[in-house]
Design an enzyme around this catalytic site. Structure first.
Site, mmCIF file in Angstrom:
data_model
loop_
_atom_site.group_PDB
_atom_site.id
_atom_site.type_symbol
_atom_site.label_atom_id
_atom_site.label_comp_id
_atom_site.label_asym_id
_atom_site.label_seq_id
_atom_site.Cartn_x
_atom_site.Cartn_y
_atom_site.Cartn_z
ATOM 1 N N GLU A 421 0.835 -1.215 0.000
ATOM 2 C CA GLU A 421 0.000 0.000 0.000
ATOM 3 C C GLU A 421 0.867 1.261 0.000
ATOM 4 O O GLU A 421 0.552 2.254 0.649
ATOM 5 C CB GLU A 421 -0.979 -0.019 1.184
ATOM 6 C CG GLU A 421 -2.003 -1.137 1.032
ATOM 7 C CD GLU A 421 -3.125 -1.095 2.034
ATOM 8 O OE1 GLU A 421 -3.459 0.014 2.498
ATOM 9 O OE2 GLU A 421 -3.667 -2.156 2.342
HETATM 10 C C1 LIG Z 1 1.876 -9.714 1.349
HETATM 11 C C2 LIG Z 1 1.607 -8.796 0.208
HETATM 12 C C3 LIG Z 1 0.323 -8.363 -0.021
HETATM 13 C C4 LIG Z 1 0.043 -7.535 -1.110
HETATM 14 N N1 LIG Z 1 -1.259 -7.202 -1.390
HETATM 15 C C5 LIG Z 1 -1.531 -6.591 -2.575
HETATM 16 C C6 LIG Z 1 -2.882 -6.435 -3.019
HETATM 17 O O1 LIG Z 1 -3.836 -6.819 -2.336
HETATM 18 N N2 LIG Z 1 -3.103 -5.883 -4.248
HETATM 19 C C7 LIG Z 1 -2.071 -5.444 -5.043
HETATM 20 O O2 LIG Z 1 -2.340 -4.953 -6.140
HETATM 21 N N3 LIG Z 1 -0.782 -5.538 -4.629
HETATM 22 C C8 LIG Z 1 -0.487 -6.124 -3.426
HETATM 23 N N4 LIG Z 1 0.800 -6.269 -3.022
HETATM 24 C C9 LIG Z 1 1.863 -5.679 -3.812
HETATM 25 C C10 LIG Z 1 2.555 -4.548 -3.111
HETATM 26 O O3 LIG Z 1 1.704 -3.435 -3.080
HETATM 27 C C11 LIG Z 1 3.889 -4.309 -3.821
HETATM 28 O O4 LIG Z 1 4.771 -5.281 -3.314
HETATM 29 C C12 LIG Z 1 4.425 -2.932 -3.621
HETATM 30 O O5 LIG Z 1 3.669 -2.037 -4.372
HETATM 31 C C13 LIG Z 1 5.867 -2.795 -4.033
HETATM 32 O O6 LIG Z 1 6.047 -3.256 -5.332
HETATM 33 P P1 LIG Z 1 7.218 -4.295 -5.641
HETATM 34 O O7 LIG Z 1 7.219 -5.331 -4.592
HETATM 35 O O8 LIG Z 1 7.116 -4.733 -7.039
HETATM 36 O O9 LIG Z 1 8.545 -3.446 -5.429
HETATM 37 P P2 LIG Z 1 9.353 -2.645 -6.546
HETATM 38 O O10 LIG Z 1 8.457 -1.652 -7.179
HETATM 39 O O11 LIG Z 1 10.083 -3.597 -7.415
HETATM 40 O O12 LIG Z 1 10.372 -1.837 -5.646
HETATM 41 C C14 LIG Z 1 11.583 -2.428 -5.107
HETATM 42 C C15 LIG Z 1 12.195 -1.408 -4.152
HETATM 43 O O13 LIG Z 1 12.479 -0.189 -4.847
HETATM 44 C C16 LIG Z 1 11.827 0.918 -4.206
HETATM 45 N N5 LIG Z 1 11.389 1.840 -5.250
HETATM 46 C C17 LIG Z 1 10.604 1.590 -6.324
HETATM 47 N N6 LIG Z 1 10.401 2.704 -7.041
HETATM 48 C C18 LIG Z 1 11.056 3.697 -6.390
HETATM 49 C C19 LIG Z 1 11.229 5.098 -6.632
HETATM 50 N N7 LIG Z 1 10.652 5.707 -7.659
HETATM 51 N N8 LIG Z 1 11.959 5.801 -5.755
HETATM 52 C C20 LIG Z 1 12.519 5.204 -4.672
HETATM 53 N N9 LIG Z 1 12.399 3.907 -4.394
HETATM 54 C C21 LIG Z 1 11.682 3.148 -5.242
HETATM 55 C C22 LIG Z 1 10.673 0.302 -3.440
HETATM 56 O O14 LIG Z 1 10.265 1.088 -2.345
HETATM 57 C C23 LIG Z 1 11.284 -1.023 -2.986
HETATM 58 O O15 LIG Z 1 12.051 -0.792 -1.839
HETATM 59 C C24 LIG Z 1 1.100 -7.084 -1.934
HETATM 60 C C25 LIG Z 1 2.411 -7.503 -1.676
HETATM 61 C C26 LIG Z 1 2.667 -8.367 -0.647
HETATM 62 C C27 LIG Z 1 4.073 -8.846 -0.443
#
Ligand SMILES: Cc1cc2nc3c(=O)[nH]c(=O)nc-3n(C[C@H](O)[C@H](O)[C@H](O)COP(=O)(O)OP(=O)(O)OC[C@H]3O[C@@H](n4cnc5c(N)ncnc54)[C@H](O)[C@@H]3O)c2cc1C
Length: 629
Positions: A421
């Site tokens: 979120e």
């Molecule tokens: C248990 C769980 C429940 C979830 N529930 C849902 C759900 O119900 N619905 C849904 O749609 N999604 C859900 N998610 C997805 C969750 O919202 C994403 O994991 C989250 O948005 C981060 O995306 P990512 O993991 O792909 O990280 P990435 O986007 O790959 O990011 C990797 C790292 O880089 C950082 N980063 C990325 N972009 C930037 C930037 N521009 N500047 C600085 N730092 C940056 C991030 O903060 C992170 O530390 C869930 C995930 C988990 C693990």
């Protein structure tokens, strides 16, 4: 092929999806602009006695239900919430807590919805994930924001009573950056609907959902804007497959899916809010839903406070209770005061949400950022206080005859809060964007290197005019007058600090804009500190205000609340002052340059001497194309 999106395009999409207007006052914005207007949060809106009576009755019902029917150790052991628990929660109305009664819900206030989530969180992290994914981001919230009356009539009653829902935005290669949504929604030739194809990852409740909201991209075509759009998708539709139930370090009982959508037909009536409205709906859903996550953090923090107090006073080592050793006492003080601070942030924000007279997007975002970060530290410090018992599982403790306090589980369960979120990094960017909004409005083109010369000159003239009027306001204020905020008694000094610090923060922000201009958005660590200082200022203000409210609403707790607010403010102020020191005096540039060399492989020698077991498989780091179904 994965669609590549440049950083600039990603930002542009996020900007377009952002709520652009400020039609209501915002206390949070004032914090960052050097205009701390306590009158926006105090007196706090009064609670309607009828709402309180109904809310308290539900909380009692929920607590009783959990105590009598739900074994959190079993959920952890089986990595599953039993079906009878899900059915039981539906029966007591826990799936439609804030849904209006005309749609079959309990119609409780935000305040009581959040209190209910805190109750669930203290019992089991997986339970709060189930309830909050369903109600804060699941189908009900997008419908409340942008659904048609027909859509609401059809779905809200089901969502309140029988249907579990989920929010499907994330994809294997689309995480923090929703501009890259790959899942496609192609209009059918007969014009009756869309065909959806794609793969959605990590959807909480997605493994057991009855109906979901799914974000998919409609192509741009003549007369139609296309773009990322939100659809209602009954999960029994042909072509929907739950490919995998994901497992995590914590929240073992959540039903989180990887869901494949192959040639799934949805009729036109399933589109929420029109073509291209999806990202705006997703962002608004997350904006309002954001208070739910810190409410869960608060529930866990309250539980942690009890565990810390009991253990630190009952466990004796080196001749006295461990809580009498200074090192442990500091942790007890931190956990207890932080819990009060978090409760204050939520109470202030929730009443504003119910009152609906303020724009609380910054407050809610701060609550999410602050609650998840401080909640993690609380869980970590609780483990330290409990020593070896902190590291031992509740099951093991119980098996050898000790109280099953699931401290290590609390830490594992809370870790995800800093990621989903809106990760902490993304929350910093979102809040920073809102915080500098007026600066951008005034100086936008002047600090945009890509703007034409004439526009930049005009921007510079605008900026000059704006800052000529603005800068003098940041010099002196109420916080410089030792008599100000007198009605807050001994805690008035903290509001004076907050007011002075808000102006100091605005001066720092102004300086940062002047110093870095268009490069400021790349200075994420500088922005992060600015945001974190503002969060502490908001937290201190909320704590003092909430303590004052409790003085009248719960006179028996007046002294306790005043003292809690005082200690919390001292701790928060110390954190803010340390951040002020570091805003510009830091090693950010050296670290950034160094990290780039690390990424280029200049220091792989550091990694030598050990083996990486993940190399035994030849799988890729991540699946690169969500469209490959
Ligand atoms: C248990 C769980 C429940 C979830 N529930 C849902 C759900 O119900 N619905 C849904 O749609 N999604 C859900 N998610 C997805 C969750 O919202 C994403 O994991 C989250 O948005 C981060 O995306 P990512 O993991 O792909 O990280 P990435 O986007 O790959 O990011 C990797 C790292 O880089 C950082 N980063 C990325 N972009 C930037 C930037 N521009 N500047 C600085 N730092 C940056 C991030 O903060 C992170 O530390 C869930 C995930 C988990 C693990």
């Amino acid at each position: 092929m994965t669609q590549q999106v440049t950083e600039e395009q990603a930002r542009q999409v996020a900007e377009e999806a952002r709520e652009q207007d400020w039609t209501k006052p915002s206390f949070g914005k004032g914090v960052y602009m050097g205009d701390l207007d306590i009158s926006l949060i105090y007196p706090q809106p009064k609670l309607d006695p009828e709402d309180v009576a109904r809310g308290e009755a539900f909380l009692t019902k929920l607590r009783t239900y959990l105590e009598e029917n739900v074994d959190p150790l079993q959920i952890e052991e089986d990595a599953k919430i039993p079906d009878h628990v899900i059915e039981g929660l539906k029966e007591i109305g826990a799936f439609g807590i804030k849904t209006k009664p005309e749609y079959g819900g309990l119609g409780l206030t935000w305040n009581y919805y959040l209190k209910a989530l805190a109750v669930a969180a203290a019992w089991s992290g997986s339970l709060v994930a189930l309830l909050s994914a369903h109600q804060s981001i699941g189908l009900g919230e997008p419908l409340r924001i942008a659904g048609s009356e027909a859509q609401k009539k059809e779905w809200l009653p089901k969502l309140a009573k029988t249907h579990v829902s989920a929010f499907l935005l994330t994809e294997p290669d689309v995480g923090s950056d929703p501009a890259r949504v790959q899942t496609s929604a192609i209009p059918t030739e007969d014009g009756t609907g869309y065909i959806i194809n794609g793969r959605k990852l990590w959807a909480t409740n997605g493994a057991i959902a009855d109906v979901v909201v799914v974000m998919a991209k409609i192509p741009k075509r003549e007369g139609k804007r296309g773009g990322v759009s939100a659809f209602i998708l009954p999960y029994d539709a042909e072509g929907v497959t739950v490919e995998h139930r994901n497992e995590f370090m914590g929240l073992r009982g959540i039903e989180n899916s990887q869901t494949r959508l192959k040639d799934v037909f949805v009729p036109n009536e399933a589109l929420i809010g029109g073509e291209g409205a999806g990202l705006k709906i997703a962002i608004q859903t997350l904006n309002t839903g954001r208070l739910a996550l810190p409410a869960g953090c608060l529930g866990s923090a309250k539980w942690a406070t009890k565990q810390a107090r009991e253990f630190a006073s009952e466990r004796f080592q080196w001749g006295k209770a461990v809580g009498k050793h200074d090192a442990v006492a500091q942790k007890v003080a931190f956990i207890t005061a932080s819990t009060f601070g978090l409760e204050a942030i939520l109470d202030v924000s929730a009443r504003l949400a119910d009152d609906n007279t303020n724009d609380i997007r910054i407050e809610a975002a701060i609550a999410k950022l602050y609650g998840s970060e401080i909640g993690w530290t609380i869980a970590d410090e609780l483990i330290q206080i409990r020593g070896g018992r902190g590291f031992e599982t509740a099951k093991s403790l119980k098996a050898r005859g000790e109280k099953p306090v699931g401290t290590e589980q609390a830490l594992r369960d809370s870790r995800i809060n800093r990621i989903f979120e809106g990760s902490t990094e993304i929350m910093h960017l979102i809040i920073a964007r809102e915080a500098v909004d007026e600066h951008l409005a005034a100086a936008g083109d002047a600090i945009d290197v890509k703007a034409p010369a004439a526009a930049r000159a005009k921007g510079a003239a605008n900026a000059l005019k704006f800052y000529a009027g603005y800068a003098p306001k940041l010099v002196v204020g109420e916080g410089n007058d030792p008599r100000s905020f007198a009605e807050f008694g001994s805690n008035a000094k903290h509001l004076r600090w907050a007011e002075r610090s808000s102006r100091k923060l605005a001066r720092s922000t102004t300086y940062a804009i002047a110093r870095y201009a268009a490069k400021l958005e790349q200075k994420q660590s500088v922005l992060g500190r600015i945001v974190d200082i503002g969060a502490e200022i908001f937290a201190v203000s909320a704590a003092v205000v909430y303590a004052k409210t409790l003085e009248t609403e719960q006179p028996a707790r007046a002294k306790e609340a005043r003292e809690l607010a005082n200690i919390f403010a001292l701790q928060a102020r110390a954190r803010a002052e340390a951040l002020f020191e570091e805003i510009f005096d830091n090693d950010d540039d050296a670290n950034y340059a160094f990290a780039q060399k690390v990424l280029a492989g200049d220091y792989v020698g550091v990694e030598e001497g050990v083996s990486d077991p993940s190399e035994l498989s030849d799988l890729p780091m991540f699946i690169e194309d969500s469209q490959k179904v």
